[in-house]
Design an enzyme around this catalytic site. Structure first.
Site, short mmCIF file in Angstrom:
data_model
loop_
_atom_site.label_atom_id
_atom_site.label_comp_id
_atom_site.label_asym_id
_atom_site.label_seq_id
_atom_site.Cartn_x
_atom_site.Cartn_y
_atom_site.Cartn_z
N GLU A 135 0.82 -1.21 0.00
CA GLU A 135 0.00 0.00 0.00
C GLU A 135 0.86 1.26 0.00
O GLU A 135 0.51 2.25 -0.63
CB GLU A 135 -1.02 0.00 1.15
CG GLU A 135 -0.45 -0.07 2.54
CD GLU A 135 -0.18 -1.46 3.07
OE1 GLU A 135 -0.52 -1.72 4.24
OE2 GLU A 135 0.38 -2.30 2.34
N CYS A 165 -0.78 -2.39 8.21
CA CYS A 165 -0.11 -2.26 9.50
C CYS A 165 -0.35 -0.84 10.05
O CYS A 165 -0.93 0.01 9.37
CB CYS A 165 1.38 -2.54 9.35
SG CYS A 165 2.29 -1.24 8.48
#
Length: 141
Positions: free
Chosen positions: A72, A98
């Site tokens: 990402e 995360c």
């Protein structure tokens, strides 16, 4: 867009992100991401080392090297270097984000995150929910 149609699109984009993940050189975990805006893919990414580094993500003890970029983050940086904007877009990712990447997602203006598998630490997802980002977990494709 109605819920059934949206789910069909969500599944299709997640399947594409799963294909994109296969481009990663990482051995422990391959992750793919797509950023979609107005039903157009405006960016893509997969986890790996920065440009110019050897494509080896793990050290001799099979731990991921600290400088490996997450899928990402790669997709967000790619869109930042383009003429596109991720404001209001949807991020499709094969693994839930995360903590560090969730901050990038929020700051980039992404309004919706669709993920396939849950990462062991869901605090990134919890942060995004708290920040008002719509979260969808697609478990069955």
């Amino acid at each position: 867009m109605n819920n059934n149609k949206q789910k069909k699109y969500d599944i299709a984009y997640i399947k594409m992100a799963l294909e994109w993940a296969k481009l990663s050189y990482c051995k422990r975990r391959q992750v793919g991401a797509l950023i979609v805006k107005d039903r157009m893919i405006i960016s893509d990414g997969y986890n790996g080392t920065p440009t110019g580094f050897e494509n080896i993500c793990e050290d001799d003890e099979n731990y991921t090297k600290w400088y490996v970029l997450h899928a990402e983050a790669n997709a967000i940086m790619k869109v930042a270097a383009s003429t596109q904007s991720s404001q209001g877009a949807t991020l499709y990712i094969t693994l839930s984000p995360c903590k560090e990447c969730s901050k990038l997602i929020f700051q980039s203006g992404i309004k919706r995150v669709v993920y396939y598998k849950a990462y062991k630490d869901l605090s990134g997802v919890e942060f995004l929910k708290k920040a008002g980002i719509e979260i969808t977990h697609i478990k069955d494709i």
